[in-house]
Every structure is written in C-alpha cells, then in structure tokens.
Design an enzyme around this catalytic site. Sequence first.
Site, mmCIF file in Angstrom:
data_model
loop_
_atom_site.group_PDB
_atom_site.id
_atom_site.type_symbol
_atom_site.label_atom_id
_atom_site.label_comp_id
_atom_site.label_asym_id
_atom_site.label_seq_id
_atom_site.Cartn_x
_atom_site.Cartn_y
_atom_site.Cartn_z
ATOM 1 N N SER A 246 -2.978 1.731 -4.173
ATOM 2 C CA SER A 246 -3.346 2.884 -3.354
ATOM 3 C C SER A 246 -4.795 3.274 -3.604
ATOM 4 O O SER A 246 -5.328 3.056 -4.696
ATOM 5 C CB SER A 246 -2.427 4.072 -3.657
ATOM 6 N N THR A 247 -5.400 3.862 -2.585
ATOM 7 C CA THR A 247 -6.796 4.307 -2.664
ATOM 8 C C THR A 247 -6.819 5.743 -3.177
ATOM 9 O O THR A 247 -6.322 6.647 -2.490
ATOM 10 C CB THR A 247 -7.435 4.302 -1.247
ATOM 11 N N ASP B 58 3.250 -5.487 2.808
ATOM 12 C CA ASP B 58 2.003 -4.790 3.161
ATOM 13 C C ASP B 58 2.265 -3.292 3.211
ATOM 14 O O ASP B 58 1.567 -2.521 2.564
ATOM 15 C CB ASP B 58 1.459 -5.301 4.516
ATOM 16 N N HIS C 255 0.868 -1.184 0.000
ATOM 17 C CA HIS C 255 0.000 0.000 0.000
ATOM 18 C C HIS C 255 0.903 1.232 0.000
ATOM 19 O O HIS C 255 1.782 1.359 0.873
ATOM 20 C CB HIS C 255 -0.879 0.029 1.240
ATOM 21 N N GLY D 54 -8.922 -2.034 3.370
ATOM 22 C CA GLY D 54 -9.587 -1.239 4.398
ATOM 23 C C GLY D 54 -10.001 -2.118 5.571
ATOM 24 O O GLY D 54 -9.843 -3.337 5.525
ATOM 25 N N ARG E 212 -7.707 9.375 -3.552
ATOM 26 C CA ARG E 212 -8.287 10.224 -2.507
ATOM 27 C C ARG E 212 -8.482 11.622 -3.049
ATOM 28 O O ARG E 212 -7.663 12.099 -3.819
ATOM 29 C CB ARG E 212 -7.278 10.269 -1.347
ATOM 30 N N ASN F 33 0.661 4.458 0.854
ATOM 31 C CA ASN F 33 0.807 5.300 2.056
ATOM 32 C C ASN F 33 1.312 4.535 3.278
ATOM 33 O O ASN F 33 1.689 5.147 4.273
ATOM 34 C CB ASN F 33 -0.510 6.017 2.371
ATOM 35 N N GLU G 155 -8.693 -11.416 7.371
ATOM 36 C CA GLU G 155 -7.730 -10.783 8.291
ATOM 37 C C GLU G 155 -8.223 -10.888 9.727
ATOM 38 O O GLU G 155 -7.453 -10.756 10.664
ATOM 39 C CB GLU G 155 -7.560 -9.306 7.939
HETATM 40 P P1 IMP Z 1 -3.217 3.981 0.632
HETATM 41 O O1 IMP Z 1 -4.344 3.221 -0.037
HETATM 42 O O2 IMP Z 1 -2.033 4.162 -0.227
HETATM 43 O O3 IMP Z 1 -3.711 5.261 1.228
HETATM 44 O O4 IMP Z 1 -2.673 3.051 1.839
HETATM 45 C C1 IMP Z 1 -3.296 2.995 3.096
HETATM 46 C C2 IMP Z 1 -4.610 2.237 3.013
HETATM 47 O O5 IMP Z 1 -4.359 0.858 2.690
HETATM 48 C C3 IMP Z 1 -5.380 2.161 4.330
HETATM 49 O O6 IMP Z 1 -6.172 3.325 4.519
HETATM 50 C C4 IMP Z 1 -6.221 0.900 4.167
HETATM 51 O O7 IMP Z 1 -7.377 1.157 3.436
HETATM 52 C C5 IMP Z 1 -5.312 0.018 3.321
HETATM 53 N N1 IMP Z 1 -4.577 -0.956 4.142
HETATM 54 C C6 IMP Z 1 -3.290 -0.922 4.491
HETATM 55 N N2 IMP Z 1 -2.955 -2.000 5.218
HETATM 56 C C7 IMP Z 1 -4.067 -2.737 5.306
HETATM 57 C C8 IMP Z 1 -4.363 -3.992 5.925
HETATM 58 O O8 IMP Z 1 -3.544 -4.673 6.564
HETATM 59 N N3 IMP Z 1 -5.645 -4.418 5.801
HETATM 60 C C9 IMP Z 1 -6.593 -3.740 5.114
HETATM 61 N N4 IMP Z 1 -6.330 -2.583 4.526
HETATM 62 C C10 IMP Z 1 -5.099 -2.076 4.622
HETATM 63 ZN ZN ZN Z 2 -2.803 -4.929 2.864
#
Ligand code: IMP
Ligand code: ZN
Length: 351
Positions: free
Chosen positions: A101-102, A288, A21, A176, A104, A23, A206
């Site tokens: 990544s989500t 992760d 991910h 998420g 945003r 972030n 999970e």
């Molecule tokens: P982003 O999507 O780049 O902002 O990375 C952070 C996001 O990844 C978090 O807000 C979660 O939605 C997701 N995320 C990161 N690690 C996990 C996990 O172990 N389980 C579920 N979602 C995760």
């Molecule tokens: Zn993950």
Amino acid sequence: MSTEMRIPFHQALPKVELHAHLNASISSITMEKLILQKPHLNIQHNMTMIRKGQTRIFEECFEMFKVIHQLTDSVEHIFMVTKDVIKEFAADGVKYLELRSTPREEKSTAMTKKSYVEAVLEAIRQCKQEDVDIDVRFLLSIDRRGGPTVAMETVKLAEEFFISSDGLVVGMDLSGDPAVEHAKNFIAPLHAARNIGLKLAVHMAEIPNKHEEWEMFLGLPPDRIGHGTFLHPEAGGSDQLVDIIKKRQIPIELCLTSNVKGQTVPSYSGHHFQYWYNCGHPCVLCTDGKGVFATNVSQEYQIAESSFSLSKAQIWELSYQSINYIFAPENVKSDLRSHWNDLKPGLFNQS
Ligand code: IMP
Ligand code: ZN
C-alpha cells in the site's frame, strides 16, 4: 464427508498472494460499511468495483482508486480495511500474504504516512493475536505520481519500519499510472531500498512500447516483476528482454482478471501467463486487487486451470512453487512447504 460439505478444490488449495494493493482489495461488504459512513460523497458500488463481465479502460482504474481513497482517509479506516482484507484472504485459503500500500497523509483526519503504516502493521499484529490462519507481510508502495522526491521519502519510511517491525515489512513496490513519470526517476530510490535490505517488486510493461524504461528497471534488477504484460516478443517486447528475465529467473506476478478487466490483454486465454508458463518461468498467480476486480485467489487458480487446460497436479505445483518467490526469509519458506505438504493428501483424496 458429504459432497455438500466439501470445500471446493481451489479454495482448499493452500495459496500465497504476493500482489495485492490494500485499497484495491476491499470487498463489497467492507465497501458498504465505508460508503454508509460517508453518504454525502454519493459513491455507488460500480465506482469502486468492476463486476463480472464488465471492463474498464486501463486509465479508468486509476480514477477508481481516487474514489476509494476518499473512503479510507483516516487511520481507523486503514486499520479496519486491513483487518477485513486479511480475514477475507484467510477465508479464501491464502496462507501467506504480502499486502502492499502507498502511505498516504490526510490533513483533515491528521493521518500521516507514518500513522498509515502503523495502522496497517497493527491490523496485521491483531490478526496474528486472533489466530487468523495466515502469515502477512507488508510492502510500502511508491506511487509514480509522487516523483523521485516522494519516492525517496517513502524509502526512508520503509527503512524505519524495516528495522522496527520485527520482520513484517519486507520490501517495496513501485506502482501507479505507468504513463506518469519516467523510470529513470525511480532507479536511485529503488537502489537505496535494495541497499537497506528491502526486496523490490516493480510494476513493469503494463503499457506497450517502453523498452528503454524496461531495460532500466531490469538493470536493478527487481526481485519480482508485476504484470510484465508487453515484455515478450509476441506482445511487442523482445527476445533480449525475455533472455534477461529468464537468465535472472525473475518471478512474474500474473493477475489474470485484473488484466482482462483493465483491457491490457485481449482475453483470459490470450493472457501472457501462457507464454511465461510454457517457458517454465517462475510465475505466481495474484489478484492485484480482489475488491476492484471482484475476484479472489481461488478464482484466479480456477480461471488459470480452465483457460490454459491445466491439471489439478499442475495447479498444485503452481501454488507450491510460488512459495519460492515470497520476500520473507528461508525459514518461513520451509515452514510453508511443510504446511502445503501436510495439506496435500487431504486435498487430492477429496476428488
Ligand atoms: P493503495 O496503494 O493501497 O492505495 O492501492 C491503490 C494504489 O495501488 C493505486 O493508487 C495505484 O497506485 C496502485 N495500483 C493498483 N493497481 C495498479 C495497477 O494495476 N497498476 C499500477 N498501479 C496500481
Ligand atoms: Zn498492481
């Protein structure tokens, strides 16, 4: 070559990283740059990273992401962290990376979900132009918190980039907080993504006791499973679930340190990697989030070797087989296999 100059085996090992991910992958060096830009937020490093020997309750990890998101709230930040993260993975010996990544939006900086994805893709392209030795692809993440409507919007956005990104966007991720929303709300969006041609990586099991949800996800079926911690009978899952996964040979993305630090497994040696690896099932070691969980891919291989008494040859094979599970097409896989085979003699003659 003198002993001092040798690159350690696990770092020299060519590797793929398929569950990262964005972030959650920001290093402490990059985090320092971000924190200095926003001193008024008063963010300390322990709010964004779980250091060696420390743990958090699983739910607390999601609070950490909220803190990090405050620091990466503009396209400039997303571009900068993506470049840094890619270069760090390359320095760790990762030759093929699937970042996720989500998308945003942030009204205060005029960042939209579309410009967010564009910033990530531009960073990937720049790294390529700068000859960083790594092939990077991107998955758009659906955060469960957004529910089915946002999920479908994310699929539409992914479709746009799937068509226009020249092969950089290869799939979607469902992630998420697993305690939020029900799987049934995401089946239609994930089917839509599949019909477009996007590959699916789904976080599953999970947390325990969600058999109905897991059966729904397996009905898709996903192209890869993230974590899958509680699927096997010894963890409260079932033989039936395991049979489906084995029959379909769905690869599992296994993140040792993330699960130990998030306390969803009892210890490294008690990690479900052992169960699936012993079955001969497709397994891929991932971080992760190398930032939040203070690790890197080399370290995860090293930990697997010592926790499960694997030989160097088995570690090599684990990395080589992981090429089979990437979302990029066959020609990319065969190029990676050649690259691995070119590097192999140097690696084994070292020790
Ligand atoms: P982003 O999507 O780049 O902002 O990375 C952070 C996001 O990844 C978090 O807000 C979660 O939605 C997701 N995320 C990161 N690690 C996990 C996990 O172990 N389980 C579920 N979602 C995760
Ligand atoms: Zn993950």
